[in-house]
Design a protein around this motif. Structure first.
Motif, short mmCIF file in Angstrom:
data_model
loop_
_atom_site.label_atom_id
_atom_site.label_comp_id
_atom_site.label_asym_id
_atom_site.label_seq_id
_atom_site.Cartn_x
_atom_site.Cartn_y
_atom_site.Cartn_z
N ARG A 173 -9.86 2.84 -17.70
CA ARG A 173 -9.75 3.99 -16.80
C ARG A 173 -10.76 5.07 -17.18
N ASP A 185 -10.57 6.73 -8.15
CA ASP A 185 -9.67 7.51 -7.32
C ASP A 185 -9.07 6.65 -6.21
N SER A 186 -9.91 5.79 -5.62
CA SER A 186 -9.42 4.98 -4.50
C SER A 186 -8.40 3.95 -4.96
N LEU A 187 -8.30 3.72 -6.27
CA LEU A 187 -7.30 2.78 -6.78
C LEU A 187 -6.12 3.53 -7.40
N GLY A 188 -6.05 4.82 -7.14
CA GLY A 188 -4.91 5.58 -7.60
C GLY A 188 -5.00 6.05 -9.04
N ARG A 307 -12.89 14.71 -4.11
CA ARG A 307 -12.59 13.61 -3.21
C ARG A 307 -13.25 13.83 -1.85
N TYR B 62 -4.77 5.74 4.18
CA TYR B 62 -4.91 5.23 2.82
C TYR B 62 -4.60 6.32 1.78
N SER B 83 -1.46 10.15 -2.42
CA SER B 83 -2.71 9.63 -2.99
C SER B 83 -2.80 8.15 -2.63
N PRO B 84 -3.96 7.55 -2.85
CA PRO B 84 -4.09 6.12 -2.57
C PRO B 84 -3.04 5.29 -3.30
N ALA B 85 -2.61 5.77 -4.47
CA ALA B 85 -1.60 5.01 -5.21
C ALA B 85 -0.35 4.78 -4.35
N ILE B 88 -1.16 2.18 -1.68
CA ILE B 88 -1.24 0.85 -2.28
C ILE B 88 0.17 0.31 -2.50
N LEU B 115 -4.16 -0.66 -12.41
CA LEU B 115 -2.88 -1.36 -12.51
C LEU B 115 -2.47 -1.44 -13.97
N ARG B 168 -3.48 -6.54 -5.08
CA ARG B 168 -2.46 -5.49 -5.08
C ARG B 168 -1.37 -5.77 -4.06
#
Lengths: 310, 520
Positions: A173, A185-188, A307, B62, B83-85, B88, B115, B168
């Motif tokens: 990370r 960011d796009s993966l949280g 963002r 998203y 958020s994207p989280a 997802i 993840l 995911r």
């Protein structure tokens, strides 16, 4: 000149080289965490100074070395939070805020020292611990296995930092927010949180670096004790290509040349001391000029993340 | 009352709705009361020009932006994504137009990023790689989990993005302009994968402005214009012209390039070699002649030396071997300024980096090169009245929409900035014009205008090299098409000679003879 190259002198130089590498290792590896996440913290030297003073002052008054070390780490943490607030949350120019942090640390440590202590006093720092068996090996034992706990800690930090950065989710990370924060960011992954943590880890290690000077290597405090060591540590991160092992190589190279010039002075070799003191720094500049590997540099280094900008 | 999404994922999404979505940015209404929905087992295309609000709408689905008004409803339950989280976890994945990959990490590391691994905090890359290989087998997405992303082609990178979403457990996948950077063959492969995913019950949103692709792949089409929904229709009921009319709001002119006609060779490139930024050889002996009055289109997958060629010709990059001639004059080692003076104009690929200065005004940007020309100076001073008169004339002639000559260029739209650069470069009546990606990121109206100007310039006798990743653009405008692959021109064909398929095969590195053989 010949007496510089006696066995005793060489062992002495190498032993001090190991000792002298300690603050660079803590500060440099700490800075590698911050930079891997995309934040250049130029305030390392200032953090080292305040932490060095805090540790020294606590030990001077309580005699408790561990309490001193803990104080240095906490002071580092506070400075790290300050740096993060300015450069991550408020998105200020990192170079400028780092220099500000350095000036603040320099000024505050001098002020506190002059008000609270006044004159140079020494304390009893962390003692040397001889490692059983290994410490008894001739020459090697003396050079490597008869140091204080903070020196051992600095070298242990190298594999630990490598493991964290390359083998754990946390390291992944940290590197991802330094290389491509938009992707993270796009993966949280929270870019800001990751950067806060990385900068704070770096600042706490800078705190340990400061303490290693005042309560382990020198056992005293004076104005501008670090004399720019924090900046050398930043340079070592570039030199080492953002890898703990590379940073260790740089720290050892630097500390060996430094130990060498100290011994030359001690032995009265006839060169002006100012020139001798300059040597390691010249070497750093030369080494940096030929070794920097831009390809490894975190792509988002020095860039605040917002963002939606693409 | 919106409910927070928790880890309710992994079950199949049946129906995702966006109702009355409003999203404002400073000075812009990006989405105005937009209704949109997608069901399991369908491809719903979102069609519109650049700036119509397609990506903005999907970024809200998203979790990257929050809607100012309106709601998102998944299988009947209103949800709020912070958020994207959150998105997802709800089973939504997005393949961004600019890939969201970390080039210095491996494929497996990119997939696991964000993840938690089974043996936290230790990265368990073996298990991840296993699962990637399983996904890659069942969906026909060939990737090597241990490869570094920077080593991958654009098509491979896109497969990694799709695997990231599937890994995911996404059952709704948003694809933002997924074909923009692919060769025709890669598009075919992608569409096969997408059809397979739909059959498996995935819901897909396909964002595009390419009509034929939309008509080929989608079940329903929603057209957005200026942030509003113009209509949602079954794709089968629509013709190409219907869609254009919905998108642009008017009929389009048909560009009809005249028959091929050419004068003497104006740009001669002989055995050109150069190095790329990474120190590898990017041009390996390029030979190309361009005649006055012709457009040669350079087709190729990005990264095969197009950028380097444009930079060598314009003088931004050093040539390591070879020769460049402009009207029989050797310009190989001529400095940039002298090249411009001898009649070379350049429309760079990165218009904001190499073509204009963001903070400078419209007028200042028009005079970046000609500020020292005697026409606009009096002694050592700039002749502002004459500059202004000239600038106003150019703005009018090239229909650049700007509030004033003093407006900073950064406040103009992409299309208008490109028209401004065109104005500057064409005002000199160049002998040779290098146009790199002249319409990338430009709206349909401006694209139409830029194409017309290029053809006008061709008819005025300029030799034009058109570098583009948009094969349709190349085929519409070029008299001849040169295909570049790994720093070599591997084929040159006349416009009417080659099929898309043949060009596509050559773009993938298959020689001209073989390509013709293949498709015959």
């Amino acid at each position: 000149m010949n007496q510089v190259f006696t066995l005793g002198a060489i062992v002495g130089i190498l032993t001090s080289a190991i000792r002298l590498a300690t603050p660079y290792l803590y500060a440099g590896i700490g800075e590698a965490f911050a930079q891997s996440s995309g934040v250049v913290n130029l305030g390392v030297d200032g953090i080292m100074l305040i932490s060095a003073f805090s540790a020294f002052y606590v030990v001077l008054n309580t005699g408790n070395l561990w309490l001193g070390l803990l104080t240095a780490i906490l002071v580092g943490l506070v400075m790290g939070l300050l740096m993060s607030l300015i450069s991550v949350t408020l998105k200020a120019e990192q170079g400028i805020s780092g220099i500000g942090l350095h000036m603040f640390g320099l000024g505050l440590s001098s002020l506190l020292f002059n008000v609270l202590v006044g004159t140079v006093k020494t304390i009893t720092g962390f003692p040397s611990i001889k490692i059983p068996l290994l410490g008894d090996i001739p020459i090697v034992g003396e050079i490597f296995f008869n140091h204080s706990i903070l020196v051992y800690g600095a070298f242990l930090l190298v594999p630990v930092a490598w493991w964290i950065l390359d083998k754990t989710s946390w390291g992944l990370r940290i590197k991802s927010v330094g290389q491509n924060p938009a992707a993270a960011d796009s993966l949280g992954v929270s870019v800001d949180r990751t950067r806060y943590i990385s900068v704070c880890i770096g600042a706490m290690l800078a705190g340990v670096a400061g303490a290693s000077l005042s309560i382990s290597l020198l056992d005293l405090f004076q104005d501008n004790l670090t004399a720019g060591m924090g900046f050398i540590a930043v340079a070592l991160v570039y030199f080492g290509g953002w890898k703990p092992l590379g940073i260790m190589g740089g720290a050892l190279l630097f500390s060996t040349v430094n130990a060498f010039q100290l011994w030359m002075q001690v032995l009265g070799v006839n060169i002006p001391s100012d020139v001798a003191v300059m040597l390691p720094y010249l070497l750093t500049i030369a080494a940096l000029a030929v070794t920097v590997n831009r390809a490894r540099q975190p792509a988002a280094l020095n860039k605040p993340f917002e963002r939606g900008e693409s | 009352m919106p409910v927070e999404t928790k880890a309710q994922s992994k079950h199949r999404l049946e129906h995702v709705e966006m109702r009355q979505i409003v999203k404002r940015f400073p000075g812009v209404l990006a989405n105005s009361k937009v209704d949109f929905d997608v069901r399991a087992g369908e491809v719903h295309a979102l069609l519109g020009e650049n700036g119509a609000g397609k990506s903005t709408l999907m970024r809200q689905l998203y979790g990257l932006y929050k809607p100012d008004e309106g709601e998102i409803i998944i299988d009947g339950n209103p949800v709020v994504f912070h958020s994207p989280a959150d998105a997802i976890r709800a089973g939504i994945g997005m393949i961004h137009q600019h890939f969201m990959l970390v080039p210095t990490l491996t494929v497996a590391e990119n997939v696991i990023l964000g993840l938690t691994s089974k043996h936290e905090p230790i990265l368990d890359l073996d298990t991840v790689s296993q699962k990637i290989l399983e996904l890659s087998r069942s969906y026909g997405l060939k990737v090597d989990p241990a490869a570094f992303v920077w080593q991958l082609s654009v098509g491979e990178q896109q497969r990694v993005e799709i695997i990231k979403a599937l890994y995911r457990g996404a059952s709704l996948i948003i694809l933002d302009e997924p074909t923009a950077v692919l060769t025709p063959q890669e598009v075919t492969d992608l569409f096969a994968t997408l059809k397979h995913m739909v059959k498996e019950g995935h819901a897909l949103v396909f964002i595009s402005h390419k009509l034929h692709e939309v008509m080929e792949i989608s079940d329903r089409v929603t057209v957005l214009r200026d942030g509003q929904v113009i209509g949602t229709r079954p794709a089968k009921e629509m013709t190409r012209n219907d869609l254009v009319k919905m998108m642009v709001g008017r009929e389009m002119k048909q560009i009809a390039p005249q028959p091929i006609r050419s004068g003497p060779v104006r740009l001669k490139i002989e055995n050109l070699h150069t190095m790329g930024d990474r120190g590898t050889e990017m041009l390996r002996g390029i030979n190309l002649d361009i005649h006055g009055g012709e457009i040669v289109g350079l087709a190729g997958v990005s990264g095969n030396g197009q950028r380097e060629l444009a930079e060598c010709l314009s003088g931004l990059r050093k040539v390591t071997a070879g020769r460049i001639e402009l009207d029989q004059m050797d310009i190989t080692s001529l400095p940039l300024k002298n090249r411009v003076e001898s009649g070379l104009s350049y429309i760079p690929e990165e218009r904001m980096r190499d073509g204009a200065i963001r903070e400078f005004s419209v007028q200042e940007n028009l005079f970046l090169q000609d500020h020292a020309s005697p026409q606009f100076t009096r002694g050592i001073f700039l002749d502002f009245p004459r500059m202004e008169a000239f600038a106003s004339k150019m703005i009018r002639e090239f229909t650049v929409k700007t509030p004033s000559l003093d407006t900073p260029v950064k406040n103009l739209s992409g299309g208008n900035i490109q028209k401004l650069i065109m104005a500057r470069e064409l005002a000199r009546h160049p002998k040779v014009l290098i146009a790199a990606q002249p319409t990338r990121g430009v709206d349909i109206g401006a694209t139409e205008y830029i194409h017309e100007r290029l053809l006008m310039q061709r008819d005025a006798g300029t030799a034009i090299l058109l570098i583009s990743e948009d094969l349709d653009e190349i085929r519409t405008l070029s008299d001849r098409i040169a295909i570049i692959y790994e720093g070599n021109i591997i084929g040159i064909v006349d416009r009417n000679e080659a099929t898309v398929e043949q060009i596509g095969l050559m773009m993938a590195g298959i020689s001209m003879e073989e390509a013709v053989h293949h498709s015959a």
